[in-house]
Design a protein around this motif. Sequence first.
Motif, PDB file in Angstrom:
ATOM      1  N   ALA A  65      39.559  37.963  38.825  1.00 44.75           N
ATOM      2  CA  ALA A  65      40.468  37.670  40.259  1.00 44.75           C
ATOM      3  C   ALA A  65      41.843  37.856  40.579  1.00 44.75           C
ATOM      4  O   ALA A  65      42.150  38.177  41.474  1.00 44.75           O
ATOM      5  CB  ALA A  65      39.476  36.589  41.276  1.00 44.75           C
ATOM      6  N   HIS A  66      42.799  37.152  39.185  1.00 41.24           N
ATOM      7  CA  HIS A  66      44.395  37.711  39.373  1.00 41.24           C
ATOM      8  C   HIS A  66      44.880  38.439  38.642  1.00 41.24           C
ATOM      9  O   HIS A  66      45.452  39.109  39.389  1.00 41.24           O
ATOM     10  CB  HIS A  66      43.852  36.052  38.436  1.00 41.24           C
ATOM     11  CG  HIS A  66      44.809  34.605  39.343  1.00 41.24           C
ATOM     12  ND1 HIS A  66      43.381  34.043  38.856  1.00 41.24           N
ATOM     13  CD2 HIS A  66      45.646  33.876  39.625  1.00 41.24           C
ATOM     14  CE1 HIS A  66      42.849  32.619  39.564  1.00 41.24           C
ATOM     15  NE2 HIS A  66      44.699  32.800  40.191  1.00 41.24           N
ATOM     16  N   ALA A  67      43.644  39.610  38.192  1.00 45.25           N
ATOM     17  CA  ALA A  67      44.187  40.908  38.070  1.00 45.25           C
ATOM     18  C   ALA A  67      43.848  41.513  38.528  1.00 45.25           C
ATOM     19  O   ALA A  67      43.818  43.229  38.011  1.00 45.25           O
ATOM     20  CB  ALA A  67      43.720  40.763  36.523  1.00 45.25           C
ATOM     21  N   ASP A  68      42.739  41.285  39.608  1.00 49.15           N
ATOM     22  CA  ASP A  68      42.602  42.709  40.388  1.00 49.15           C
ATOM     23  C   ASP A  68      43.601  43.379  41.427  1.00 49.15           C
ATOM     24  O   ASP A  68      44.197  42.330  42.037  1.00 49.15           O
ATOM     25  CB  ASP A  68      41.184  42.231  41.378  1.00 49.15           C
ATOM     26  CG  ASP A  68      40.698  43.156  42.379  1.00 49.15           C
ATOM     27  OD1 ASP A  68      40.777  44.648  41.866  1.00 49.15           O
ATOM     28  OD2 ASP A  68      40.123  43.272  43.520  1.00 49.15           O
ATOM     29  N   GLY A  69      43.230  44.428  41.325  1.00 44.89           N
ATOM     30  CA  GLY A  69      44.689  45.436  41.823  1.00 44.89           C
ATOM     31  C   GLY A  69      43.758  46.438  42.963  1.00 44.89           C
ATOM     32  O   GLY A  69      45.139  47.526  43.362  1.00 44.89           O
ATOM     33  N   GLY A  70      42.307  46.516  43.387  1.00 40.02           N
ATOM     34  CA  GLY A  70      42.196  46.712  44.727  1.00 40.02           C
ATOM     35  C   GLY A  70      41.605  48.132  43.781  1.00 40.02           C
ATOM     36  O   GLY A  70      41.680  48.204  42.222  1.00 40.02           O
TER      37      GLY A  70
ATOM     38  N   ARG B  89      33.421  47.045  39.509  1.00 40.87           N
ATOM     39  CA  ARG B  89      33.302  47.165  41.578  1.00 40.87           C
ATOM     40  C   ARG B  89      33.056  47.747  42.033  1.00 40.87           C
ATOM     41  O   ARG B  89      32.110  48.777  41.490  1.00 40.87           O
ATOM     42  CB  ARG B  89      34.844  47.886  41.273  1.00 40.87           C
ATOM     43  CG  ARG B  89      35.954  47.150  42.855  1.00 40.87           C
ATOM     44  CD  ARG B  89      37.236  48.481  42.874  1.00 40.87           C
ATOM     45  NE  ARG B  89      38.260  47.765  42.298  1.00 40.87           N
ATOM     46  CZ  ARG B  89      39.126  46.494  41.728  1.00 40.87           C
ATOM     47  NH1 ARG B  89      38.639  46.094  43.198  1.00 40.87           N
ATOM     48  NH2 ARG B  89      39.896  46.673  40.878  1.00 40.87           N
ATOM     49  N   VAL B  90      31.701  47.056  42.886  1.00 43.93           N
ATOM     50  CA  VAL B  90      31.106  47.541  43.628  1.00 43.93           C
ATOM     51  C   VAL B  90      32.349  47.591  45.291  1.00 43.93           C
ATOM     52  O   VAL B  90      32.867  46.269  45.975  1.00 43.93           O
ATOM     53  CB  VAL B  90      30.117  46.621  44.188  1.00 43.93           C
ATOM     54  CG1 VAL B  90      29.011  46.952  45.495  1.00 43.93           C
ATOM     55  CG2 VAL B  90      29.494  46.355  42.890  1.00 43.93           C
TER      56      VAL B  90
ATOM     57  N   ALA C  16      33.449  38.303  46.183  1.00 44.09           N
ATOM     58  CA  ALA C  16      34.254  39.419  47.264  1.00 44.09           C
ATOM     59  C   ALA C  16      35.663  39.322  47.674  1.00 44.09           C
ATOM     60  O   ALA C  16      36.243  38.168  47.289  1.00 44.09           O
ATOM     61  CB  ALA C  16      33.235  38.823  48.510  1.00 44.09           C
ATOM     62  N   THR C  17      36.307  40.317  47.526  1.00 44.40           N
ATOM     63  CA  THR C  17      37.141  41.157  47.075  1.00 44.40           C
ATOM     64  C   THR C  17      37.912  41.753  48.130  1.00 44.40           C
ATOM     65  O   THR C  17      37.043  42.061  49.402  1.00 44.40           O
ATOM     66  CB  THR C  17      38.426  41.184  45.969  1.00 44.40           C
ATOM     67  OG1 THR C  17      37.758  42.281  46.064  1.00 44.40           O
ATOM     68  CG2 THR C  17      37.556  40.456  45.062  1.00 44.40           C
TER      69      THR C  17
ATOM     70  N   THR D 292      33.479  43.960  46.201  1.00 47.28           N
ATOM     71  CA  THR D 292      33.382  43.328  45.080  1.00 47.28           C
ATOM     72  C   THR D 292      33.423  43.434  43.574  1.00 47.28           C
ATOM     73  O   THR D 292      33.109  44.511  43.360  1.00 47.28           O
ATOM     74  CB  THR D 292      31.555  42.623  46.057  1.00 47.28           C
ATOM     75  OG1 THR D 292      31.298  42.772  47.085  1.00 47.28           O
ATOM     76  CG2 THR D 292      30.686  42.098  44.759  1.00 47.28           C
ATOM     77  N   ILE D 293      33.772  42.377  42.874  1.00 50.84           N
ATOM     78  CA  ILE D 293      34.076  42.703  41.610  1.00 50.84           C
ATOM     79  C   ILE D 293      32.528  41.894  40.707  1.00 50.84           C
ATOM     80  O   ILE D 293      32.284  40.444  41.766  1.00 50.84           O
ATOM     81  CB  ILE D 293      35.040  42.017  40.648  1.00 50.84           C
ATOM     82  CG1 ILE D 293      35.217  40.785  41.229  1.00 50.84           C
ATOM     83  CG2 ILE D 293      36.203  43.036  41.781  1.00 50.84           C
ATOM     84  CD1 ILE D 293      36.766  40.417  40.898  1.00 50.84           C
TER      85      ILE D 293
END
Length: 547
Positions: free
Chosen positions: A89-94, A137-138, A192-193, A197-198
């Motif tokens: 979650a902290h490393a998610d860049g889209g 990633r969904v 969810a982001t 969704t990851i």
Amino acid sequence: MFPSRLPPGVQATRSLAAHRDGMTPRELPARLLTRRARPRSLRARLLWAFLVPLAVVLAVVGTAATAAVRGELLGQVDDRLAAAVDRSAHADGGPRDGEAGDGEAGDGEAGDGEAGDGDGPDFLLVPGQGDGTLGARVVDGAVVESAVIGAEGDGEALPEQRVAVLAGVPPDGAARTVDLGSLGDYRVVATATGGGTIVTGLPLASAEAALARLVAVEVVAGLLGLLAAGAVGAVVVGRTLRPLHRVAATAGRVAELPLSSGEVRLAERVPAAHTDPRTEVGRVGAALNRLLDSVESGIAARQASETRLRRFVADASHELRTPVTSIRGYTELVRRRGGLPEDADASLRRVEAEAVRMSGLVDDLLLLARLDAGRELAVGTVDLTGLVMDAVSDAHAAGPAHHWRVDLPAAAVLAPGDAARLHQVLANLLANVRTHTPPGTTATTRLRAEDGTAVLEVADDGPGIPADLQPGVFERFARGDASRSRASGSTGLGLAIVAAVVEGHGGTVGVDSRPGRTVLTVRLPGATVAELEDDAEDPAVVPSTIS
């Protein structure tokens, strides 16, 4: 050879060897199907009662332990998975579509997983993620990127046929177990982001391997424990039941004793060590000893009574022989002098006839008393074939109104025994036919040898013996009904003497009767067959006429 000893009026035929009764092949399956299942012994039932609950307890304990360990291992995996989800979650860049979102994905931490390196999602390849960690990633229900960290620390693409499974994971933050085919089972969490969704997951292979080893250890240990418990239980149960076996052995030895007649002493008793009333087996042993004491007392009393009765019968018979003989002598002397009125002469004839009958009765009673006392018989080799012909000749002379036949084998049948007593057996059997069947009855005497046993049969086509009288036909003073009248003065001791003499020779006697056919069968052990010489006359060829 033999024919010269047979009188006219006696027909002889050659007998064929009788076949022993046996089971036919068709009867064998039915016999096997009707057999009852073999009951289990007390030792087997006790062992089963011990081992089955033990196996159930081991299974329940093993199942509970496996469930507890599985829950603990899943909890550990879920803790590591929560940490991996937090790092992702902290490393998610889209998503990698050229749109940087709010521009925070370009820092150095995310730079380790730039889209340009093509190894996997940027949130997966971050420091701290272990081998086998899965990331996907969904977006709009479809997986746009996915990978799993390999042994070298780089991302490896997931099999396409398993990607759809990740798209169906609900983004509720709860851990779930999914099957990814060749990759095995995974514990995954979907969050969810802003970019979709990851899905992050960790493999369960190590936990499942640990559970498999635990189950294997439980099964092997349980089986070894059951085997050890069974061996120990068999020894303990065997030692516990050993006194019961000794009690049963004592009862078996007593059961093999000849208790029906003669002097009997029951020396067998259960040892005192196995008669302790404080134990179940001890109570059984003590009860058996009391029973044997009671039986021994009863048998001793019966033996004493029988001994007194036999002595009385023997003494009375012996004492009666003299006055009966005197009566016969005096009546005969008076009759020979003559000069008596006709009615007096007839009375003397009746007195003499009754004296003769009483003399026979006394002789029979004395013989039975001697046989009961165990007097040994004069044992020699008896030619039963010649004995049959002599007895039938005598019967023909005494009862010419009957038809007498013999059925003899082609060779002489020999048997060990007392010739005089065996002749009396056959004479009594033929006299029984002559006395209890009407004139014109056909009586056939058969002789054959079967497996070392001489079989002597006297059959007639008379009215037969009633079924209710057959069980006691060989008892003393047994009397038939009107169909087998005793008009000639039967004493009822003839067949009793037959049974006593045959039993004294170690043989058996039986009766099979129905209207129109009565067969009395005598079996004597130790029979042999003496083959005739070639020039001997065939005993089957006998000139005879039916009288």
